[in-house]
Design an enzyme around this catalytic site. Sequence first.
Site, PDB file in Angstrom:
ATOM      1  N   TYR A 195      -1.238  -0.731  10.770  1.00  0.00           N
ATOM      2  CA  TYR A 195      -1.386  -1.063   9.352  1.00  0.00           C
ATOM      3  C   TYR A 195      -0.276  -0.423   8.521  1.00  0.00           C
ATOM      4  CZ  TYR A 195      -3.512  -1.330   4.688  1.00  0.00           C
ATOM      5  OH  TYR A 195      -3.748  -1.571   3.344  1.00  0.00           O
ATOM      6  N   SER A 218       0.845  -1.187   0.000  1.00  0.00           N
ATOM      7  CA  SER A 218       0.000   0.000   0.000  1.00  0.00           C
ATOM      8  C   SER A 218       0.885   1.243   0.000  1.00  0.00           C
ATOM      9  CB  SER A 218      -0.897   0.021   1.243  1.00  0.00           C
ATOM     10  OG  SER A 218      -1.555   1.281   1.373  1.00  0.00           O
TER      11      SER A 218
END
Length: 233
Positions: free
Chosen positions: A133, A118
């Site tokens: 995350y 990501s």
Amino acid sequence: MFAKEGADVALVARTQAKLAAVAKNIEALGRKALVIQADLSKEADTATVVPKTVEHFGKLDVLVNNAGISPAGSLTEGTVLQAYDEVMKTNVRAVIQLTSFAAPYLAKTKGNVVNISSVVALRPCKNPELLPYFVSKAALDHFARCAAVELASSGVRVNTVKPGPVDNDFNSNNSLGDPKVIRQTLIDATLQGFIATNEEIGGVILFLASDKARSITGCNYVMDNGWTMVSHE
């Protein structure tokens, strides 16, 4: 998308209904689908994936590490360690475990690995609850680079796709708020004013997995509609 290009596919997820739906679509294209229901946060479940795949198909050409979760946890609220342990088991540890199991088979086929990271790995976290995350994706990026170095002598490539906001149910199932509000916030945070589709991300994964990308390893492909170029203060 892989099935359309002539691939048979092993599908791994926790939800049987979703697995069955994708398997049906693959079989409708005349290809074979192996459904493996597993929770990749559990080492015992993860350990079954590669053996079942190789036993069923006889070989392994491509490993796509796509499973990911985003539990909330922050430093100031004292919840960060629980969230960190949870997210790292799925987002990093399972990837390392699967890649380790897959490596000998990929060496035989001169195959490759594509990890789904990501763009959050490129920026510090503004929302404190998403810190675990963000850290997991940064760790995943560096693992991919290290794995590319180690596996190069076996003829195995390792690459990473780094999506920004994507219009899928990962965002709609987010526990952080109203899915419609979250979606619009993501759109507003991009340079282009829209967010990517699953098919766009899938196209790059397919390219990296193909022989057209035989000269590409250890690379990170950013697909974020300009998210990293916009101020998020």
